[in-house]
Design an enzyme around this catalytic site. Sequence first.
Site, PDB file in Angstrom:
ATOM      1  N   CYS A 177      -5.340   7.032  -2.691  1.00  0.00           N
ATOM      2  CA  CYS A 177      -4.716   5.722  -2.887  1.00  0.00           C
ATOM      3  C   CYS A 177      -3.354   5.955  -3.517  1.00  0.00           C
ATOM      4  O   CYS A 177      -3.273   6.499  -4.628  1.00  0.00           O
ATOM      5  CB  CYS A 177      -5.578   4.826  -3.775  1.00  0.00           C
ATOM      6  SG  CYS A 177      -4.800   3.217  -4.151  1.00  0.00           S
TER       7      CYS A 177
ATOM      8  N   CYS B 205       0.873  -1.175   0.000  1.00  0.00           N
ATOM      9  CA  CYS B 205       0.000   0.000   0.000  1.00  0.00           C
ATOM     10  C   CYS B 205       0.909   1.223   0.000  1.00  0.00           C
ATOM     11  O   CYS B 205       1.749   1.376   0.895  1.00  0.00           O
ATOM     12  CB  CYS B 205      -0.910  -0.013   1.224  1.00  0.00           C
ATOM     13  SG  CYS B 205      -1.958   1.450   1.319  1.00  0.00           S
TER      14      CYS B 205
END
Length: 298
Positions: free
Chosen positions: A222, A85
């Site tokens: 994101c 991530c």
Amino acid sequence: MTEPITFTKLSGSGNDFICLANLDGRYDALLGDRRRLADFARALCRRGLGIGADGLVFACPPEIESAADVSAHFMEPDGSESELCGNGTACFVKFLIDGGHVTARDLRILTPAGVVRGRPVDGEYVRVCIPIPTEIRHNVELHVEGTPKPMRCDVAVTGTPHAVIFVDDVDRVNMPHLGPLVRHHPHFGPRGANVNFVQVLGPGRLAIRTWEFGVESETLACGTGSATAAVMASLRNDWPAAFTNGDASIDLRVHSGDTLRVWLTRQGDTITDLCLDSIVRTVFHGTLAEETRRLFDY
């Protein structure tokens, strides 16, 4: 486990994460029990009943000390595990440095997607250099319920799989409808993909909204999705060379309103370097209360 569970919650441009230190092995038993670990992640990440977050990151000793300074173990809010991530890693870097868990400021972090480098840069930004995109495909045609014609997307794996769909106006995208349909589209197999709707605002300037798997919702930012979108936009558009030789960042306005910066270099269609700058803020430090621990019998 009887000792307190302490944590830090951080936000990467609205993409929020809970970070826990396991450098002394205190969570080894938990990390070795997938069912309990999934319950733990779901309980802590659940908004309203837990701390609330888009993910959970454990700091662990690296399996090979010469290869990395620390290892990261990523958990999604639904209890599944993640390879990487981008914003989570940026938050993780600040957690490690500010918490005194490491002495270096230019960190090598071992992830399931490979070794990632991270360091603080100017102001509130933290830079994370992530894996080069693989499995790049352009103009993949998707037949999606409720759309008058097939949708076209670009696809790549940047640590995790991403679909990038270019639109005229990201603010008009019906995310609750289109996000899940594309995320679960049969074309992407049983796991699916993260879905990024992207608007080109000008040379080196994008707006992006992302529907993330694991979270199963739109998130405020994101990191790997922004990096993938920047790569795909640079391949599609005839922008000045500064945006593809690392001299200028490609700036993305994410759903929180923050600006993420992507630095890339490429030779022709081949990406050689890819780094992401995220705005990282520490939200709070805490100790888990006993009644919350009892939710997952820990």
